[in-house]
Design a protein around this motif. Structure first.
Motif, PDB file in Angstrom:
ATOM      1  N   ASP A 287       0.994  -1.186  -0.289  1.00 56.37           N
ATOM      2  CA  ASP A 287      -0.038   0.067  -0.013  1.00 56.37           C
ATOM      3  C   ASP A 287       0.960   1.279  -0.081  1.00 56.37           C
ATOM      4  OD1 ASP A 287      -2.944  -0.482   0.113  1.00 56.37           O
ATOM      5  OD2 ASP A 287      -2.422  -1.646   1.909  1.00 56.37           O
ATOM      6  N   THR A 288       0.828   2.308  -1.112  1.00 52.77           N
ATOM      7  CA  THR A 288       1.825   3.159  -0.983  1.00 52.77           C
ATOM      8  C   THR A 288       0.535   4.192  -1.089  1.00 52.77           C
ATOM      9  OG1 THR A 288       1.325   3.622  -3.418  1.00 52.77           O
ATOM     10  CG2 THR A 288       3.164   2.038  -2.880  1.00 52.77           C
ATOM     11  N   ARG A 289       1.258   5.726  -0.889  1.00 51.03           N
ATOM     12  CA  ARG A 289       0.465   6.888  -0.778  1.00 51.03           C
ATOM     13  C   ARG A 289      -0.610   6.888  -1.832  1.00 51.03           C
ATOM     14  NH1 ARG A 289       2.749  13.183  -0.103  1.00 51.03           N
ATOM     15  NH2 ARG A 289       0.643  14.120   0.012  1.00 51.03           N
ATOM     16  N   TYR A 290      -0.424   6.428  -2.890  1.00 51.08           N
ATOM     17  CA  TYR A 290      -1.092   6.643  -4.172  1.00 51.08           C
ATOM     18  C   TYR A 290      -2.172   5.541  -4.664  1.00 51.08           C
ATOM     19  CZ  TYR A 290       2.631  10.153  -4.626  1.00 51.08           C
ATOM     20  OH  TYR A 290       3.260  11.249  -4.281  1.00 51.08           O
ATOM     21  N   GLN A 291      -1.623   4.256  -4.286  1.00 48.78           N
ATOM     22  CA  GLN A 291      -2.629   3.017  -4.687  1.00 48.78           C
ATOM     23  C   GLN A 291      -2.230   1.778  -3.823  1.00 48.78           C
ATOM     24  OE1 GLN A 291      -0.838   2.648  -8.533  1.00 48.78           O
ATOM     25  NE2 GLN A 291       0.965   3.559  -7.785  1.00 48.78           N
ATOM     26  N   HIS A 292      -2.932   0.768  -4.200  1.00 51.67           N
ATOM     27  CA  HIS A 292      -2.596  -0.690  -3.951  1.00 51.67           C
ATOM     28  C   HIS A 292      -1.890  -1.245  -5.068  1.00 51.67           C
ATOM     29  CE1 HIS A 292      -3.254  -4.174  -1.540  1.00 51.67           C
ATOM     30  NE2 HIS A 292      -3.457  -4.750  -2.496  1.00 51.67           N
ATOM     31  N   VAL A 293      -0.630  -1.678  -4.524  1.00 51.31           N
ATOM     32  CA  VAL A 293      -0.156  -2.431  -5.580  1.00 51.31           C
ATOM     33  C   VAL A 293       0.210  -3.921  -5.410  1.00 51.31           C
ATOM     34  CG1 VAL A 293       2.335  -2.533  -6.856  1.00 51.31           C
ATOM     35  CG2 VAL A 293       1.136  -0.167  -6.075  1.00 51.31           C
ATOM     36  N   GLU A 294      -0.017  -4.749  -6.391  1.00 51.17           N
ATOM     37  CA  GLU A 294       0.314  -6.270  -6.143  1.00 51.17           C
ATOM     38  C   GLU A 294       1.230  -6.805  -7.400  1.00 51.17           C
ATOM     39  OE1 GLU A 294      -3.603  -7.629  -3.810  1.00 51.17           O
ATOM     40  OE2 GLU A 294      -3.902  -7.187  -5.894  1.00 51.17           O
ATOM     41  N   LEU A 295       2.079  -7.519  -7.079  1.00 52.77           N
ATOM     42  CA  LEU A 295       2.770  -8.062  -8.162  1.00 52.77           C
ATOM     43  C   LEU A 295       2.753  -9.636  -8.179  1.00 52.77           C
ATOM     44  CD1 LEU A 295       4.980  -6.656  -9.863  1.00 52.77           C
ATOM     45  CD2 LEU A 295       6.707  -7.458  -8.384  1.00 52.77           C
ATOM     46  N   GLY A 296       2.582  -9.983  -9.337  1.00 52.34           N
ATOM     47  CA  GLY A 296       2.633 -11.666  -9.629  1.00 52.34           C
ATOM     48  C   GLY A 296       3.521 -12.251 -10.286  1.00 52.34           C
ATOM     49  N   GLU A 297       3.974 -13.624 -10.152  1.00 54.47           N
ATOM     50  CA  GLU A 297       4.999 -14.130 -10.987  1.00 54.47           C
ATOM     51  C   GLU A 297       4.638 -15.267 -11.492  1.00 54.47           C
ATOM     52  OE1 GLU A 297       8.371 -16.688 -11.613  1.00 54.47           O
ATOM     53  OE2 GLU A 297       6.945 -16.902 -10.067  1.00 54.47           O
ATOM     54  N   ARG A 298       5.028 -15.803 -12.630  1.00 56.62           N
ATOM     55  CA  ARG A 298       4.776 -17.323 -13.320  1.00 56.62           C
ATOM     56  C   ARG A 298       5.920 -17.382 -14.194  1.00 56.62           C
ATOM     57  NH1 ARG A 298      -0.858 -18.255 -16.019  1.00 56.62           N
ATOM     58  NH2 ARG A 298       0.066 -16.878 -17.687  1.00 56.62           N
ATOM     59  N   GLU A 299       6.681 -18.502 -13.781  1.00 54.57           N
ATOM     60  CA  GLU A 299       7.650 -18.946 -14.772  1.00 54.57           C
ATOM     61  C   GLU A 299       8.527 -17.723 -15.234  1.00 54.57           C
ATOM     62  OE1 GLU A 299       6.013 -20.895 -18.106  1.00 54.57           O
ATOM     63  OE2 GLU A 299       5.196 -22.729 -16.919  1.00 54.57           O
ATOM     64  N   GLY A 300       9.239 -16.880 -14.360  1.00 51.90           N
ATOM     65  CA  GLY A 300      10.182 -15.731 -14.693  1.00 51.90           C
ATOM     66  C   GLY A 300       9.182 -14.592 -15.172  1.00 51.90           C
ATOM     67  N   GLU A 301       7.963 -14.714 -15.530  1.00 53.42           N
ATOM     68  CA  GLU A 301       7.536 -13.560 -16.038  1.00 53.42           C
ATOM     69  C   GLU A 301       6.382 -12.730 -14.943  1.00 53.42           C
ATOM     70  OE1 GLU A 301       4.608 -12.321 -19.921  1.00 53.42           O
ATOM     71  OE2 GLU A 301       4.665 -14.309 -19.392  1.00 53.42           O
ATOM     72  N   ARG A 302       6.346 -11.644 -14.946  1.00 54.71           N
ATOM     73  CA  ARG A 302       5.555 -10.761 -13.817  1.00 54.71           C
ATOM     74  C   ARG A 302       4.627  -9.864 -14.231  1.00 54.71           C
ATOM     75  NH1 ARG A 302      10.647 -11.493 -11.617  1.00 54.71           N
ATOM     76  NH2 ARG A 302      10.930 -12.123  -9.665  1.00 54.71           N
ATOM     77  N   VAL A 303       3.547  -9.719 -13.567  1.00 53.97           N
ATOM     78  CA  VAL A 303       2.507  -8.868 -13.695  1.00 53.97           C
ATOM     79  C   VAL A 303       2.477  -7.754 -12.624  1.00 53.97           C
ATOM     80  CG1 VAL A 303       1.195 -10.227 -15.506  1.00 53.97           C
ATOM     81  CG2 VAL A 303       0.744 -10.390 -12.745  1.00 53.97           C
TER      82      VAL A 303
END
Length: 835
Positions: A287-303
């Motif tokens: 949770d940053t000042r500006y938004q809620h951020v989530e990072l996902g990973e699959r087989e070396g690729e991230r979203v």
């Protein structure tokens, strides 16, 4: 009631923040949450007033409602966070406005209903203790607002960022239960207030040290010891002591539950919601000042998912190199380049392979930039240490406005990505004048994002472009197979018309995602593949195969000609997006509803809602409020002022609720336009509004009781003037977010001033305190509900800020006329009776 106000504010803020994540961070999520919250507060107030006529045990009703509110905080949090799985949303699926309202309706009820129920009950308790009815209602109103303001300040300035929402909800719930237990056991108000402050301080201290569990165990011991001591002092009140024991036992049970399962609840709910965003494995949540951020990973690729909206997928070197070649060839010699948002996943790295002299990157969120950099593979981190690259933590529009005039002042926003590890921490000022500006922001999914697709921003871009410079707008959702469709053509046509109103030449790259290229002079941006291939060779771009992609995939001549012709034909009738009327935001929502999952009953009504409002003559949007004048006139003619005055006061309370919530939403919209974020600051804006509410209610009840009717007329006039001048005031205070937030306090002051005055006038007509408190509180929140729906969901997205403010001023004029009709000719006698 201070604790009730604090609990209500915590519940409201947590509800808004969680729903903004589930509903893509749009202002419609905010308006939906407020609408449903106010609906249940209204129902709770009416239910409380009705129950008081049948049951006289106000104390026990208050304890039950407070216990329900404390437990409801947990239910609301779970429902708000799990709203997407509950609604059955698939991975990455867009939810329509109807689904947003349904989800908000489900999540808001557990806390909002007991909040409204408690107001008339507390007013009756004050009356039973010997307080004057008007003074008691005023004290309850002010105490609740003070508690809300204090909670808003604590959330904004301290708790958010240091505590997770799970910990905040558990802490507030336990504190409420303990305070109610102390009160039920016979504790006086001041003693309970001291214990509440102690528990809050202990919560903040333990949270800062990373030991929230210590707080729950300590608070259980403190409250249990206090209840035992009070039991010994006052042993005769067995019934109240039993209620106290039950509430404290619930609090202790919550402490034990949190110590055992708190972390599991937090991560379990986060992962359940994440599965409705992406099928990747969830890696990081922030949770940053500006938004809620989530990072996902699959087989070396991230979203990367920001407020529920998928904004990046990396690394993807093939797509990044193709995009870089496409962008660089839209200028004959791009030396200095500016990228606004969305470029650290590979685009900036590929652009640095070209013959550019400087690349400035801008993003408002420094935490997001650092998070992305830390999760990049080594081959993508290395180019960011290139001396030609500089990253700046500033709102993109703020940067553009000041880059040409005061580039030195922006040097303080420099973020040394990639250089800190190498020991290179020198500060670099931005170039200030650019050959190519790339806006990699994607679609305007919110009013804040729509700021980058307005006529005013396009003119600001001209100020930082060198002669012959070009601008690229990337990632515009479309479908070349459905460009003729109304929703697609309305949206893309609006963007095209907005660009063409400022730039003489606009070129579109067709596909499932459009790219618009614009320049103020001819011969710069182009769809001529022979020209682009020549530029590709002149710039020495690699690999060689990419230049053939320009003709085969990027600019097929027949598709370019077809899409360009459709956009040009639609330009005369397309809508123009501006800061005062950011319609591109609502057109994008209509496009998303077009592609959303079909629902029972069809989507047509939702898709065409904003278009329907725009097509209605504005006079019809406020005429329904004139209907409320009819009963006032009839009562005035038939029974005189004494019978008409309470009805007119009730109508003024209703329109005051419309004014308060509408003004608050207008301020939020304008704040987004000026500063680009509201995710963290929503709690302080609401807190300042509640502080103004408390101050207005206190002053009205203390200084103006002998001039209630005249003061009420003055406040009505001030509300109309304030909302009419709000757009101008917002522009004048846009130099500082702290000065801007004072508008929320002023709106709250004017809103809070009416309630004690109208209540006093109605009580002088022989009404009971509990009835007046319940009905007027319901009217206040019903008006706020109407304001949230009327202004937040319909007027501002469809008509813009200026027209919405004018319509709201007309509504206040209608209620002013109602009061004048009720007070006229008997004002002198009424003034005598009041005094």
């Amino acid at each position: 009631m201070c604790a009730v106000g604090a609990g209500a504010l915590v519940g409201q803020v947590i509800l808004i923040r969680e729903l903004m994540v589930s509903f893509y961070g749009t202002e419609l999520a905010l308006a939906s949450a407020l609408c449903c919250w106010l609906l249940f507060v209204t129902l709770g107030s009416l239910c409380g007033a009705a129950v008081l006529k049948m049951v006289r045990r106000e104390t026990m009703l208050a304890y039950l409602a407070l216990g329900a509110m404390a437990l409801g905080l947990h239910a609301q949090f779970l429902l708000a966070r799990l709203v997407r799985p509950i609604l059955g949303a698939g991975a990455g699926e867009f939810l329509s406005l109807r689904s947003m309202l349904l989800g908000a309706l489900l999540a808001a009820s557990p806390v909002a209903f007991p909040t409204g129920f408690l107001f008339p009950v507390a007013s009756r308790l004050e009356e039973s203790r010997g307080s004057l009815p008007a003074a008691g209602i005023s004290r309850i109103y002010v105490a609740e607002a003070i508690g809300s303001a204090a909670a808003g300040a604590l959330l904004s300035l301290y708790l958010l960022g240091r505590q997770t929402p799970t910990e905040i909800v558990f802490g507030m719930s336990v504190i409420l239960l303990f305070l109610v237990g102390l009160r039920a056991a016979g504790g006086r108000g001041r003693f309970c207030l001291r214990v509440g402050v102690l528990l809050f301080a202990l919560f903040c201290l333990c949270g800062a040290q990373g030991r929230p569990g210590v707080f729950f165990a300590s608070s259980a011991l403190v409250a249990a010891a206090g209840c035992v001591g009070l039991w010994r002092v006052r042993p005769g009140q067995r019934r109240e002591v039993m209620a106290s024991a039950v509430l404290v036992a619930l609090g202790v049970a919550l402490c034990v539950a949190f110590l055992g399962w708190g972390d599991a609840v937090r991560w379990g709910t986060v992962r359940a919601r994440w599965r409705t965003f992406s099928r990747f494995r969830l890696e990081t949540v922030s949770d940053t000042r500006y938004q809620h951020v989530e990072l996902g990973e699959r087989e070396g690729e991230r979203v990367l998912v920001q407020n529920g909206y998928l904004t990046a997928q990396f690394p993807n070197p093939r797509a990044a190199s193709a995009q870089a070649a496409l962008l660089l060839t839209q200028h004959p010699r791009p030396r200095d380049v500016l990228v606004v948002g969305g470029g650290l996943g590979g685009l900036c790295q590929e652009l640095l392979k070209g013959p550019i002299a400087a690349l400035d990157y801008v993003d408002a969120d420094p935490q997001l930039m650092c998070l992305l950099y830390d999760n990049l593979p080594a081959d993508l981190q290395k180019p960011l240490s290139d001396p030609r690259f500089a990253a700046y933590s500033r709102d993109g529009r703020y940067f553009v406005q000041r880059a040409a005039k005061r580039p030195g002042a922006l040097a303080r926003a420099h973020i040394p990505l990639g250089r800190a590890a190498a020991g290179q921490v020198e500060v670099r000022r931005p170039v200030g004048a650019y050959d190519l500006v790339i806006l990699a922001l994607g679609d305007p999914a919110s009013a804040s994002a729509s700021r980058f697709y307005t006529v005013e921003f396009c003119r600001e871009l001209l100020g930082i472009l060198r002669p012959g410079g070009a601008v690229a707008f990337c990632g515009i959702t479309s479908s070349e197979n459905y460009v003729r469709g109304t929703a697609v053509l309305n949206y893309t046509g609006c963007i095209y018309k907005t660009l063409r109103s400022v730039f003489d030449r606009v070129v579109v790259r067709p596909g499932d995602e459009f790219c618009f290229f614009a320049s103020a002079v001819e011969g710069v941006v182009s769809a001529d593949t022979e020209l682009l291939v020549g530029r590709f060779d002149a710039l020495g771009l690699e690999p060689e195969a990419l230049k053939y992609n320009l003709e085969l995939a990027e600019f097929p001549p027949e598709r370019v000609l077809s899409v360009s012709r459709l956009l040009e034909e639609a330009r005369p009738t397309a809508l123009l997006s501006s800061d005062a009327r950011p319609v591109v935001f609502t057109l994008f929502l209509a496009l998303q509803a077009h592609f959303a999952r079909p629902e029972p009953g069809g989507q047509a009504g939702v898709r065409d809602l904003f278009g329907l409002v725009r097509s209605i003559r504005t006079v019809w949007l406020w005429l329904p409020f004139l209907v409320f004048l009819v009963p006032v006139i009839l009562l005035r003619v038939r029974f005189g002022s004494e019978r008409a005055a309470p009805w007119a006061c009730g109508f003024s309370i209703f329109t005051s609720g419309v004014f308060g919530l509408s003004a608050e939403l207008l301020i939020v919209y304008a704040y987004q336009t000026s500063f680009g974020y509201v995710y963290r600051d929503i709690s302080i804006i609401v807190g300042l509004f509640m502080l103004g509410l408390a101050l207005g209610g206190w002053l009205a009840g203390r200084w103006w009781p002998g001039r209630a009717r005249g003061s009420l007329l003055v406040v009505e006039c001030m509300q109309a003037v304030f909302v009419l001048a709000l757009p101008m005031l917002a522009r004048g205070l846009s130099f500082s977010p702290f000065a801007f937030m004072l508008l929320a306090g002023a709106a709250g002051f004017l809103t809070g001033s009416e309630f004690p005055l109208a209540s006093r006038i109605s009580l002088l007509s022989g009404r009971e305190a509990g009835t007046v408190a319940g009905i007027f509180d319901a009217a206040d929140h019903l008006g706020a509900l109407a304001g949230a729906a009327w202004a937040g969901l319909l007027l501002v997205p469809s008509l813009g800020v200026i027209q919405s403010a004018a319509l709201l001023a007309l509504v206040k004029c209608v209620s002013l006329v109602a009061l004048v009709l009720a007070f006229v000719r008997t004002r002198r006698s009424a003034r005598t009776s009041v005094s």
